[in-house]
Scaffold this active site. Sequence first.
Site, PDB file in Angstrom:
ATOM      1  N   LYS A   1       0.816  -1.217   0.000  1.00 49.65           N
ATOM      2  CA  LYS A   1       0.000   0.000   0.000  1.00 49.65           C
ATOM      3  C   LYS A   1       0.850   1.269   0.000  1.00 49.65           C
ATOM      4  CE  LYS A   1      -4.262  -2.017   1.568  1.00 49.65           C
ATOM      5  NZ  LYS A   1      -3.973  -3.402   1.991  1.00 49.65           N
TER       6      LYS A   1
HETATM    7  C1  LIG Z   1      -4.768  -4.423   1.546  1.00 49.01           C
HETATM    8  C2  LIG Z   1      -4.076  -5.740   1.517  1.00 49.01           C
HETATM    9  C3  LIG Z   1      -4.507  -6.770   0.670  1.00 49.01           C
HETATM   10  C4  LIG Z   1      -5.736  -6.627  -0.202  1.00 49.01           C
HETATM   11  O1  LIG Z   1      -5.541  -5.699  -1.249  1.00 49.01           O
HETATM   12  P1  LIG Z   1      -6.794  -5.111  -2.036  1.00 49.01           P
HETATM   13  O2  LIG Z   1      -6.225  -4.101  -2.946  1.00 49.01           O
HETATM   14  O3  LIG Z   1      -7.694  -4.512  -0.996  1.00 49.01           O
HETATM   15  O4  LIG Z   1      -7.440  -6.255  -2.730  1.00 49.01           O
HETATM   16  C5  LIG Z   1      -3.789  -7.953   0.639  1.00 49.01           C
HETATM   17  N1  LIG Z   1      -2.713  -8.130   1.434  1.00 49.01           N
HETATM   18  C6  LIG Z   1      -2.283  -7.190   2.275  1.00 49.01           C
HETATM   19  C7  LIG Z   1      -1.107  -7.464   3.134  1.00 49.01           C
HETATM   20  C8  LIG Z   1      -2.943  -5.958   2.343  1.00 49.01           C
HETATM   21  O5  LIG Z   1      -2.504  -5.018   3.183  1.00 49.01           O
END
Ligand SMILES: *Cc1c(COP(=O)(O)O)cnc(C)c1O
Length: 414
Positions: A85
């Site tokens: 993210k």
């Molecule tokens: C947010 C997240 C996901 C899911 O990603 P999306 O874009 O919401 O599908 C998967 N793994 C981790 C570690 C995350 O932080």
Amino acid sequence: MPQDKGLYMPVNIPQLDDKFINNLDQYSLPEIAFHVAKNLLGDDIADDDLKAIIYDAISFLAPVVKLEENVFVLELFHGPSLAFKDFGARFMSRVMSYFLEADEKQLDVLVATSGDTGGAVALGFLGVPNTRVTILFPKGKVSDIQELQLTTNGQNIRAVEIDGTFDDCQALVKQAFTDAELNEKFRLTSANSINIARLIPQTFYYFNAYAQLLKQGIDKVVFSVPSGNFGNIGAGLLAWKMGLPVEHFIAATNVNDTVPEFLKTGVYQPKPSVATLSNAMDVGDPSNWVRIADLFKDDIEKLKTLVTGYRYDDDETLNAIKFIYDNNNYVACPHTAIAWQALKDWQQDNYRGDFAGVFLSTAHPCKFPDVYPRSVAGKIIVPERVKALAKKNKKSVALGKDFEGFKKYLLENK
Ligand SMILES: *Cc1c(COP(=O)(O)O)cnc(C)c1O
């Protein structure tokens, strides 16, 4: 948020030229990022400014690591919050502050987190003048390290602990964006992946992963994406729309399997979310699904042939973690392990062990210390910046999941 409660999408998605795609292996990650962003954003940000934003935001690598023949892991956890993210949050925060004028009303960012978003967004905006971030997280449903990342920032970052699930947090944020009184008093914006500025930078690493494989002479690639709100795989599909020649996508979920069910039955039936070991994917009604549906609105059958869904429960997740560790000497976080299992199952189900499979590793394993058996936990190397967090003071406000209470808090804490 648009007032019709939908999500913004580009009006048209321009194709990247073949010359760029065929020569991807000649470019670095920031060079690819600039080219892809420029293709989508046109002249809205001047070239030099866009370059500066990208070099500042994407200041870490996304290596593709080979585990075995035709099984590769794309490591997306080398940024400051140790989750993928960081790509979205860092790019978005810099774009927002680029467009913010000094004498304007403070920008109030509201963000719901299932664990990793909050930390990435907080670090992305920390100390950015004329901005404030309010993070909503579900009480008791994030890991200790995640909670420290959310609640120890201070400055322009505040954390609100909601007595409910991630879906409750997300519903509160969404309602705030359409509340007339709040919109009059505050300049509100979202930092969740419902914000298109987070999705765009996530396309960069798909191109860059493909580039790394091209360097090894590989051009047939399948991506397996651990999915919750479907922003990450949505970005992959956007990259595909722009011309990245991906053979297939795998949507890997935990038991919150609304999308795998849809891909099987054709019925999209949102469900209340269920708590699992892969908590960042505990989403029962993925908000980015409408974007994916929009990308394929003219050909929903194409979506069903391009994307396969798989779902796994917590026992299967733990077995996958153990298997990867025992066989590849690699520690995967629980989300990542689900993507690995889905890739292996897809390769077997489709007799396509010859396609290079890339599963996305979305977080550093140290963020989920309670998940691992002791033998595996001992192998995780905890980065120094995580150790330092434990010495900081946690600060958060506790609220219920009713909208009126949340609204009152916002109004009384301008
Ligand atoms: C947010 C997240 C996901 C899911 O990603 P999306 O874009 O919401 O599908 C998967 N793994 C981790 C570690 C995350 O932080």
